[in-house]
Design a protein around this motif. Structure first.
Motif, PDB file in Angstrom:
ATOM      1  N   LYS A  11       0.942  -0.990  -0.030  1.00 56.39           N
ATOM      2  CA  LYS A  11      -0.035  -0.053   0.013  1.00 56.39           C
ATOM      3  C   LYS A  11       0.890   1.147   0.060  1.00 56.39           C
ATOM      4  CE  LYS A  11      -3.407   2.652   2.884  1.00 56.39           C
ATOM      5  NZ  LYS A  11      -4.173   2.565   4.231  1.00 56.39           N
ATOM      6  N   ALA A  12       0.661   2.239  -0.869  1.00 58.51           N
ATOM      7  CA  ALA A  12       1.619   3.280  -0.911  1.00 58.51           C
ATOM      8  C   ALA A  12       0.981   4.585  -1.003  1.00 58.51           C
ATOM      9  CB  ALA A  12       2.340   3.331  -2.354  1.00 58.51           C
ATOM     10  N   ARG A  13       1.247   5.475  -0.144  1.00 53.85           N
ATOM     11  CA  ARG A  13       0.574   6.832  -0.192  1.00 53.85           C
ATOM     12  C   ARG A  13       1.244   7.759  -1.303  1.00 53.85           C
ATOM     13  NH1 ARG A  13       1.529   5.559   4.665  1.00 53.85           N
ATOM     14  NH2 ARG A  13       2.719   7.366   5.150  1.00 53.85           N
ATOM     15  N   TYR A  14       0.611   8.417  -1.907  1.00 50.65           N
ATOM     16  CA  TYR A  14       1.405   9.319  -2.945  1.00 50.65           C
ATOM     17  C   TYR A  14       0.567  10.519  -3.024  1.00 50.65           C
ATOM     18  CZ  TYR A  14       3.723  10.759  -7.051  1.00 50.65           C
ATOM     19  OH  TYR A  14       4.557  11.644  -8.003  1.00 50.65           O
ATOM     20  N   LYS A  15       1.321  11.415  -2.630  1.00 52.50           N
ATOM     21  CA  LYS A  15       0.674  13.001  -2.603  1.00 52.50           C
ATOM     22  C   LYS A  15      -0.811  12.824  -1.520  1.00 52.50           C
ATOM     23  CE  LYS A  15       2.962  14.878  -6.477  1.00 52.50           C
ATOM     24  NZ  LYS A  15       2.888  15.534  -7.536  1.00 52.50           N
ATOM     25  N   THR A  16      -1.925  12.968  -2.159  1.00 54.97           N
ATOM     26  CA  THR A  16      -3.115  12.790  -1.277  1.00 54.97           C
ATOM     27  C   THR A  16      -4.138  11.568  -1.931  1.00 54.97           C
ATOM     28  OG1 THR A  16      -4.446  14.214  -2.828  1.00 54.97           O
ATOM     29  CG2 THR A  16      -3.586  15.144  -1.056  1.00 54.97           C
ATOM     30  N   GLY A  17      -3.337  10.734  -2.422  1.00 56.89           N
ATOM     31  CA  GLY A  17      -3.754   9.343  -2.889  1.00 56.89           C
ATOM     32  C   GLY A  17      -3.296   8.235  -2.238  1.00 56.89           C
ATOM     33  N   ALA A  18      -3.888   7.108  -2.519  1.00 56.47           N
ATOM     34  CA  ALA A  18      -3.462   5.817  -1.779  1.00 56.47           C
ATOM     35  C   ALA A  18      -3.687   4.914  -2.787  1.00 56.47           C
ATOM     36  CB  ALA A  18      -4.084   5.504  -0.602  1.00 56.47           C
ATOM     37  N   TYR A  19      -2.716   3.784  -3.160  1.00 55.25           N
ATOM     38  CA  TYR A  19      -2.638   2.940  -4.062  1.00 55.25           C
ATOM     39  C   TYR A  19      -1.930   1.533  -3.504  1.00 55.25           C
ATOM     40  CZ  TYR A  19      -2.678   7.133  -6.912  1.00 55.25           C
ATOM     41  OH  TYR A  19      -3.025   8.457  -7.198  1.00 55.25           O
ATOM     42  N   ILE A  20      -2.378   0.489  -4.267  1.00 51.24           N
ATOM     43  CA  ILE A  20      -1.772  -0.880  -4.125  1.00 51.24           C
ATOM     44  C   ILE A  20      -0.825  -1.085  -5.466  1.00 51.24           C
ATOM     45  CG2 ILE A  20      -2.153  -3.333  -3.997  1.00 51.24           C
ATOM     46  CD1 ILE A  20      -5.139  -2.562  -3.140  1.00 51.24           C
ATOM     47  N   GLY A  21       0.294  -1.535  -4.991  1.00 51.78           N
ATOM     48  CA  GLY A  21       1.244  -1.849  -6.023  1.00 51.78           C
ATOM     49  C   GLY A  21       2.214  -2.607  -5.765  1.00 51.78           C
ATOM     50  N   ARG A  22       3.289  -2.855  -6.573  1.00 54.18           N
ATOM     51  CA  ARG A  22       4.263  -3.973  -6.400  1.00 54.18           C
ATOM     52  C   ARG A  22       5.573  -3.188  -6.428  1.00 54.18           C
ATOM     53  NH1 ARG A  22       3.201  -6.894 -10.489  1.00 54.18           N
ATOM     54  NH2 ARG A  22       2.261  -8.596  -9.233  1.00 54.18           N
ATOM     55  N   LEU A  39      -6.707   2.919  -4.005  1.00 51.43           N
ATOM     56  CA  LEU A  39      -7.487   2.684  -2.740  1.00 51.43           C
ATOM     57  C   LEU A  39      -8.246   4.150  -2.371  1.00 51.43           C
ATOM     58  CD1 LEU A  39      -4.735   0.890  -0.599  1.00 51.43           C
ATOM     59  CD2 LEU A  39      -7.058   0.100  -1.333  1.00 51.43           C
ATOM     60  N   LYS A  40      -7.451   5.150  -2.621  1.00 53.85           N
ATOM     61  CA  LYS A  40      -7.924   6.508  -2.360  1.00 53.85           C
ATOM     62  C   LYS A  40      -7.301   7.608  -3.443  1.00 53.85           C
ATOM     63  CE  LYS A  40      -7.965  10.222   0.893  1.00 53.85           C
ATOM     64  NZ  LYS A  40      -7.031  11.501   0.561  1.00 53.85           N
ATOM     65  N   HIS A  41      -8.601   8.182  -4.210  1.00 54.53           N
ATOM     66  CA  HIS A  41      -8.286   9.278  -5.052  1.00 54.53           C
ATOM     67  C   HIS A  41      -7.841  10.373  -4.742  1.00 54.53           C
ATOM     68  CE1 HIS A  41      -8.745  11.769  -8.637  1.00 54.53           C
ATOM     69  NE2 HIS A  41      -9.064  10.549  -9.373  1.00 54.53           N
ATOM     70  N   PRO A  42      -7.023  11.142  -5.357  1.00 61.29           N
ATOM     71  CA  PRO A  42      -6.108  12.010  -4.832  1.00 61.29           C
ATOM     72  C   PRO A  42      -7.165  13.414  -4.823  1.00 61.29           C
ATOM     73  CG  PRO A  42      -4.929  11.228  -6.820  1.00 61.29           C
ATOM     74  CD  PRO A  42      -6.303  10.621  -6.446  1.00 61.29           C
ATOM     75  N   GLN A  43      -7.116  14.399  -3.673  1.00 58.18           N
ATOM     76  CA  GLN A  43      -7.956  15.377  -3.695  1.00 58.18           C
ATOM     77  C   GLN A  43      -7.799  16.395  -4.756  1.00 58.18           C
ATOM     78  OE1 GLN A  43     -10.250  15.715  -0.918  1.00 58.18           O
ATOM     79  NE2 GLN A  43      -9.886  13.844  -0.441  1.00 58.18           N
ATOM     80  N   VAL A  56      -5.212  30.952  -6.080  1.00 57.92           N
ATOM     81  CA  VAL A  56      -4.550  29.475  -6.019  1.00 57.92           C
ATOM     82  C   VAL A  56      -4.738  28.844  -7.615  1.00 57.92           C
ATOM     83  CG1 VAL A  56      -4.525  29.235  -3.419  1.00 57.92           C
ATOM     84  CG2 VAL A  56      -5.982  28.084  -5.059  1.00 57.92           C
ATOM     85  N   PHE A  57      -3.850  28.149  -7.933  1.00 58.57           N
ATOM     86  CA  PHE A  57      -4.219  27.372  -9.309  1.00 58.57           C
ATOM     87  C   PHE A  57      -4.845  26.187  -8.967  1.00 58.57           C
ATOM     88  CE2 PHE A  57      -2.914  24.349 -12.292  1.00 58.57           C
ATOM     89  CZ  PHE A  57      -3.609  24.880 -13.655  1.00 58.57           C
ATOM     90  N   PHE A  58      -6.201  26.284  -9.197  1.00 58.64           N
ATOM     91  CA  PHE A  58      -6.850  24.942  -8.799  1.00 58.64           C
ATOM     92  C   PHE A  58      -6.764  23.718  -9.647  1.00 58.64           C
ATOM     93  CE2 PHE A  58     -10.766  22.242  -7.805  1.00 58.64           C
ATOM     94  CZ  PHE A  58     -10.681  22.544  -6.382  1.00 58.64           C
ATOM     95  N   HIS A  59      -5.942  22.900  -9.280  1.00 56.14           N
ATOM     96  CA  HIS A  59      -5.396  21.583 -10.032  1.00 56.14           C
ATOM     97  C   HIS A  59      -6.464  20.587 -10.147  1.00 56.14           C
ATOM     98  CE1 HIS A  59      -1.211  22.897 -10.119  1.00 56.14           C
ATOM     99  NE2 HIS A  59      -1.368  23.324  -8.821  1.00 56.14           N
ATOM    100  N   GLU A  60      -6.605  19.951 -11.304  1.00 51.47           N
ATOM    101  CA  GLU A  60      -7.351  18.784 -11.713  1.00 51.47           C
ATOM    102  C   GLU A  60      -6.308  17.707 -11.316  1.00 51.47           C
ATOM    103  OE1 GLU A  60     -10.227  17.658 -14.915  1.00 51.47           O
ATOM    104  OE2 GLU A  60      -8.263  16.643 -15.505  1.00 51.47           O
ATOM    105  N   ARG A  61      -6.561  16.760 -10.170  1.00 48.82           N
ATOM    106  CA  ARG A  61      -5.629  15.743  -9.852  1.00 48.82           C
ATOM    107  C   ARG A  61      -6.082  14.414 -10.426  1.00 48.82           C
ATOM    108  NH1 ARG A  61      -1.682  17.940  -8.031  1.00 48.82           N
ATOM    109  NH2 ARG A  61      -1.683  19.947  -6.921  1.00 48.82           N
ATOM    110  N   ARG A  62      -5.450  13.921 -11.156  1.00 45.55           N
ATOM    111  CA  ARG A  62      -5.746  12.429 -11.687  1.00 45.55           C
ATOM    112  C   ARG A  62      -5.027  11.404 -10.608  1.00 45.55           C
ATOM    113  NH1 ARG A  62      -7.173  12.105 -16.600  1.00 45.55           N
ATOM    114  NH2 ARG A  62      -6.347  10.111 -16.925  1.00 45.55           N
ATOM    115  N   ALA A  63      -5.870  10.276 -10.739  1.00 43.76           N
ATOM    116  CA  ALA A  63      -5.108   9.218 -10.094  1.00 43.76           C
ATOM    117  C   ALA A  63      -3.772   8.525 -10.776  1.00 43.76           C
ATOM    118  CB  ALA A  63      -6.208   8.102  -9.989  1.00 43.76           C
ATOM    119  N   LEU A  64      -3.071   7.945 -10.255  1.00 43.48           N
ATOM    120  CA  LEU A  64      -2.104   7.452 -11.159  1.00 43.48           C
ATOM    121  C   LEU A  64      -2.492   6.303 -11.842  1.00 43.48           C
ATOM    122  CD1 LEU A  64       0.907   6.956  -8.331  1.00 43.48           C
ATOM    123  CD2 LEU A  64       0.681   8.897 -10.302  1.00 43.48           C
TER     124      LEU A  64
END
Length: 127
Positions: A11-22, A39-43, A56-64
């Protein structure tokens, strides 16, 4: 706790998202992790000014993406032993959970912009 090795499922937390990986490689203080599920989509929005829309620049944040590889600090990676869900299904579930969280918040400019981003992302992800 056993140290993680190349090939370990995590399980890996990356920025505001969370993923399952290898784990693909060890890179000093980081692991190179291949994404297998979400596991969790980025904010949405500006990471440095959460829930702000003014000035602020309001980013569209994609999941990996499925099979995308990311350098993730070792401190944000832990062992994962459950079943790995299908990537598209996990992405849809994570997106829906974020949408539900946003809909549960009081009306605000942030919520409206974030939900608009979610609509755009959903069309892009699933057609």
């Amino acid at each position: 706790m056993n140290p993680l090795e190349i090939g370990s499922m995590v399980k890996a937390r990356y920025k505001t998202g969370a993923y399952i990986g290898r784990i693909k490689e060890e890179r000093g203080k980081f692991y190179l992790v291949e994404v297998l599920a979400v596991l969790k989509h980025p904010q949405q929005g500006d990471l440095h000014n959460p829930k702000e829309t003014e000035g602020v620049f309001f980013h569209e944040r994609r999941a990996l993406a499925h099979h995308e590889k990311a350098n993730i600090p070792k401190s944000a990676v832990s062992a994962f032993t459950d079943d790995i869900p299908d990537y598209p299904a996990s992405l849809r579930t994570a997106l829906q959970q974020l949408r539900e969280d946003l809909n549960g918040q009081p009306a605000s400019a942030y919520r409206d912009l974030a939900l608009s981003n979610m609509d755009s992302l959903e069309k892009d992800y699933f057609g």
